[in-house]
Write a protein that holds these residues in place. Structure first.
Motif, PDB file in Angstrom:
ATOM      1  N   LYS A 172       0.821  -1.207   0.000  1.00 17.24           N
ATOM      2  CA  LYS A 172       0.000   0.000   0.000  1.00 17.24           C
ATOM      3  C   LYS A 172       0.860   1.263   0.000  1.00 17.24           C
ATOM      4  O   LYS A 172       1.961   1.275   0.544  1.00 17.24           O
ATOM      5  CB  LYS A 172      -0.946  -0.012   1.201  1.00 17.24           C
ATOM      6  N   TYR A 173       0.314   2.308  -0.594  1.00 17.85           N
ATOM      7  CA  TYR A 173       0.988   3.614  -0.652  1.00 17.85           C
ATOM      8  C   TYR A 173       0.365   4.552   0.377  1.00 17.85           C
ATOM      9  O   TYR A 173      -0.865   4.705   0.444  1.00 17.85           O
ATOM     10  CB  TYR A 173       0.847   4.226  -2.045  1.00 17.85           C
ATOM     11  N   VAL A 174       1.243   5.195   1.171  1.00 14.05           N
ATOM     12  CA  VAL A 174       0.822   6.142   2.195  1.00 14.05           C
ATOM     13  C   VAL A 174       1.495   7.482   1.909  1.00 14.05           C
ATOM     14  O   VAL A 174       2.719   7.532   1.756  1.00 14.05           O
ATOM     15  CB  VAL A 174       1.223   5.676   3.608  1.00 14.05           C
ATOM     16  N   THR A 175       0.722   8.564   1.835  1.00 14.01           N
ATOM     17  CA  THR A 175       1.318   9.884   1.657  1.00 14.01           C
ATOM     18  C   THR A 175       1.366  10.621   2.986  1.00 14.01           C
ATOM     19  O   THR A 175       0.486  10.465   3.842  1.00 14.01           O
ATOM     20  CB  THR A 175       0.538  10.734   0.635  1.00 14.01           C
ATOM     21  N   PHE A 176       2.412  11.429   3.136  1.00 13.66           N
ATOM     22  CA  PHE A 176       2.585  12.289   4.299  1.00 13.66           C
ATOM     23  C   PHE A 176       2.861  13.706   3.800  1.00 13.66           C
ATOM     24  O   PHE A 176       3.395  13.891   2.702  1.00 13.66           O
ATOM     25  CB  PHE A 176       3.765  11.824   5.161  1.00 13.66           C
ATOM     26  N   GLY A 177       2.521  14.686   4.610  1.00 13.93           N
ATOM     27  CA  GLY A 177       2.825  16.063   4.248  1.00 13.93           C
ATOM     28  C   GLY A 177       2.425  16.994   5.364  1.00 13.93           C
ATOM     29  O   GLY A 177       1.577  16.657   6.206  1.00 13.93           O
ATOM     30  N   GLY A 178       3.039  18.175   5.391  1.00 17.46           N
ATOM     31  CA  GLY A 178       2.726  19.162   6.410  1.00 17.46           C
ATOM     32  C   GLY A 178       2.567  20.541   5.819  1.00 17.46           C
ATOM     33  O   GLY A 178       3.315  20.951   4.940  1.00 17.46           O
ATOM     34  N   SER A 179       1.575  21.282   6.275  1.00 17.98           N
ATOM     35  CA  SER A 179       1.251  22.617   5.802  1.00 17.98           C
ATOM     36  C   SER A 179       0.706  22.538   4.379  1.00 17.98           C
ATOM     37  O   SER A 179      -0.189  21.734   4.121  1.00 17.98           O
ATOM     38  CB  SER A 179       2.484  23.514   5.903  1.00 17.98           C
ATOM     39  N   TYR A 180       1.232  23.305   3.428  1.00 18.99           N
ATOM     40  CA  TYR A 180       0.754  23.182   2.043  1.00 18.99           C
ATOM     41  C   TYR A 180       0.886  21.737   1.570  1.00 18.99           C
ATOM     42  O   TYR A 180      -0.027  21.186   0.953  1.00 18.99           O
ATOM     43  CB  TYR A 180       1.544  24.134   1.155  1.00 18.99           C
ATOM     44  N   SER A 181       2.013  21.106   1.890  1.00 19.07           N
ATOM     45  CA  SER A 181       2.174  19.719   1.459  1.00 19.07           C
ATOM     46  C   SER A 181       1.250  18.783   2.234  1.00 19.07           C
ATOM     47  O   SER A 181       0.941  17.688   1.776  1.00 19.07           O
ATOM     48  CB  SER A 181       3.645  19.274   1.589  1.00 19.07           C
ATOM     49  N   GLY A 182       0.783  19.220   3.400  1.00 22.76           N
ATOM     50  CA  GLY A 182      -0.239  18.449   4.103  1.00 22.76           C
ATOM     51  C   GLY A 182      -1.553  18.469   3.348  1.00 22.76           C
ATOM     52  O   GLY A 182      -2.237  17.446   3.230  1.00 22.76           O
ATOM     53  N   ALA A 183      -1.912  19.643   2.828  1.00 18.39           N
ATOM     54  CA  ALA A 183      -3.105  19.717   1.974  1.00 18.39           C
ATOM     55  C   ALA A 183      -2.919  18.845   0.736  1.00 18.39           C
ATOM     56  O   ALA A 183      -3.828  18.101   0.343  1.00 18.39           O
ATOM     57  CB  ALA A 183      -3.370  21.172   1.579  1.00 18.39           C
ATOM     58  N   ALA A 199      -3.641   8.543   3.565  1.00 19.22           N
ATOM     59  CA  ALA A 199      -2.903   9.803   3.623  1.00 19.22           C
ATOM     60  C   ALA A 199      -2.943  10.367   5.031  1.00 19.22           C
ATOM     61  O   ALA A 199      -3.981  10.333   5.702  1.00 19.22           O
ATOM     62  CB  ALA A 199      -3.498  10.809   2.641  1.00 19.22           C
ATOM     63  N   ILE A 200      -1.800  10.902   5.454  1.00 18.87           N
ATOM     64  CA  ILE A 200      -1.710  11.655   6.702  1.00 18.87           C
ATOM     65  C   ILE A 200      -1.479  13.114   6.309  1.00 18.87           C
ATOM     66  O   ILE A 200      -0.498  13.432   5.633  1.00 18.87           O
ATOM     67  CB  ILE A 200      -0.568  11.160   7.603  1.00 18.87           C
ATOM     68  N   ALA A 201      -2.386  13.985   6.717  1.00 19.65           N
ATOM     69  CA  ALA A 201      -2.331  15.393   6.325  1.00 19.65           C
ATOM     70  C   ALA A 201      -2.160  16.252   7.569  1.00 19.65           C
ATOM     71  O   ALA A 201      -3.120  16.472   8.318  1.00 19.65           O
ATOM     72  CB  ALA A 201      -3.595  15.776   5.573  1.00 19.65           C
ATOM     73  N   SER A 202      -0.932  16.726   7.800  1.00 16.00           N
ATOM     74  CA  SER A 202      -0.628  17.514   9.001  1.00 16.00           C
ATOM     75  C   SER A 202      -0.695  19.012   8.697  1.00 16.00           C
ATOM     76  O   SER A 202      -0.089  19.481   7.729  1.00 16.00           O
ATOM     77  CB  SER A 202       0.768  17.166   9.523  1.00 16.00           C
TER      78      SER A 202
END
Length: 489
Positions: A172-183, A199-202
């Motif tokens: 499985k593919y999981v995306t992470f990001g924070g701030s603009y990259s969180g969006a 997806a984890i969107a911080s």
């Protein structure tokens, strides 16, 4: 002379920029500055004496026009030291700044990657860092800079990784990001659910607005949480701000130029005055966004203690804090200097935010941190309102329109997205949480959210230190429990 950081604190951010240092956007980097407070786990860096390397991927310039065959070279990094050929793939989505090598070695999700034997991949955002999409940053060349193209970049890259590493269909593919990259992390799952499993969107400001006056309101609320200090701090800021605005109305520029060591001096130009007032607020906005309590860094507690220092009137304390951030240098708060800094169309791999991010705010996001909110909800005055913000887009790009935030919301759902397996994480003291998705119950099986008490921008993404808020480690355990549950579905 200290040049004023062009002043709008946006996405982001983080805002929030993969691992970018604090920099210039429309003002303060509102997006992510993860280098502050980052503390790599030494054990992670010892395994196989691993050092990631930049590599290059040939990417289409326009994914939505088959007649356009132009391509550009886009940087990426892969960390395969934990990959066993069967685990998941963790994709760190990058934002509005250069992608550092520590993107794939020094964040909390890397610890989880080790736990799950995951392959870690990360693609630099087009136009940022060394991923130059066009020969220069002229306005006509920036038409390929938008979230839709950036997400398509990651989709194409994901498929290439799938083949190059022979990723199994069960991985499985999981995306992470924070701030603009969180969006972007959340939007990646929403737009490409066939490619991304969770997806984890911080700290993602998924609900763009033109007039983001709520930013200052959250700054005030964060200050008010300081025990035995917050109320007096707000009162003193409000008092000092009113004294400054009174001097401006009385055209007492000479006193202000001397007190705040301004160069060139204020002379009554209304745009310069607005820039100065936003700069005053900007120091507090930047501190509130990151609230870095590491030794040698500034936190709301530090500067509020200075603001209520007994024996001085509030304006004197306010000037002391200004001088702290100015490092004893005179400061250029002229509007023209700020605009000229955004007119530079030269590609530069070291720039964070800059003209590129400014273009994105002027076209897609807005995010203008104005002083137009109710005066009882923020103490920074009312002299840098929306007309001042929008004027900057006209002066730099010639735009006679406001950002099309309605289309961005239509495209991705805003606060009412349609999708599943996205965890939205926000800090209660993070100004960007005002544009984040925090209303869903933590037990919502489709789009859960996690609202962390006492934390600021993207703190859940960082490896905890001795001064990390006590609520972060339990929140990270909750995030990991969602990853574990979703990976095992």
């Amino acid at each position: 002379m200290m040049k004023l950081k062009t002043l709008s604190i946006v996405l982001f951010g983080i805002l929030l920029v993969s691992l970018a240092v604090e920099a210039q956007k429309r003002g303060f980097n509102p997006h992510i500055d993860l280098r502050k407070g980052l503390r790599p786990d030494p054990e992670l860096l010892k395994v196989h004496d691993y050092t990631p390397q930049y590599q290059w991927f040939t990417q289409r310039l326009d994914h939505f026009n088959v007649a356009n065959t132009q391509t550009f070279q886009q940087r990426y990094i892969i960390n395969d030291q934990y990959w066993n050929g069967n685990g998941p793939v963790f994709m760190m989505i990058n934002g509005e700044g250069p992608m550092g090598l520590d993107t794939v070695t020094s964040l909390q999700f890397v610890i989880w990657a080790k736990q799950y034997n995951a392959l870690i991949i990360s693609l630099e955002h087009r136009y940022y860092g060394a991923s130059f999409a066009t020969t220069d940053l002229g306005t006509d060349n920036l038409i390929y800079l938008n979230p839709e193209q950036a997400l398509a970049d990651n989709a194409v890259f994901r498929d290439w990784v799938n083949q190059a590493y022979n990723v199994k269909p069960t991985s499985k593919y999981v995306t992470f990001g924070g701030s603009y990259s969180g969006a972007l992390s959340s939007w990646m799952r929403i737009k490409y659910p066939n490619l991304i499993d969770l997806a984890i969107a911080s700290s993602g400001p998924v609900n763009p607005v033109v007039d983001f006056s709520q930013y200052l309101e959250v700054v005030q609320r964060a200050i008010l949480t300081l025990p035995n200090l917050g109320n007096q701090c707000i009162e003193n800021i409000s008092y000092a701000t009113q004294k400054i605005q009174d001097m401006l109305l009385q055209e007492d520029y000479s006193t202000l130029n001397q007190q705040f060591n301004l160069c060139p001096p204020l002379d009554g130009n209304p745009d310069d005055i607005a820039t100065f007032m936003q700069a005053l607020a900007g120091n507090w906005m930047g501190v509130a966004q990151y609230n870095n309590q590491e030794v040698g860094q500034q936190s709301l507690l530090n500067i509020c203690e200075m603001m209520v220092e007994p024996g001085n009137d509030p304006l004197t304390n306010y000037i002391t804090i200004w001088n702290l951030f100015a490092n004893g240098q005179c400061t250029d708060v002229s509007y023209n200097t700020m605009i000229q800094s955004m007119m530079n169309t030269t590609n530069d791999a070291t720039v964070i935010g800059g003209r590129m991010w400014f273009y994105q705010t002027c076209t897609n996001f807005g995010y203008y941190q104005t002083s137009d909110g109710p005066s009882d909800l923020q103490p920074f005055g009312d002299m840098f309102g929306l007309p001042y913000q929008v004027k900057q887009c006209a002066d730099v790009f010639g735009f006679d329109f406001e950002p099309n935030v309605n289309w961005t919301i239509t495209e991705f759902g805003g606060l009412n997205p349609s999708g599943s397996n996205v965890l939205y994480v926000n800090g209660m003291n993070d100004p960007w949480s005002a544009l984040g998705l925090t209303e869903h119950s933590i037990s919502d099986p489709l789009l859960p959210s996690l609202f962390i008490v006492g934390t600021s921008h993207c703190q859940d993404m960082m490896i905890p230190t001795a001064v990390t808020p006590s609520t972060v480690i339990p929140a990270q355990a909750t995030i990991n429990s969602f990853i574990s549950k979703w990976l095992n579905q």
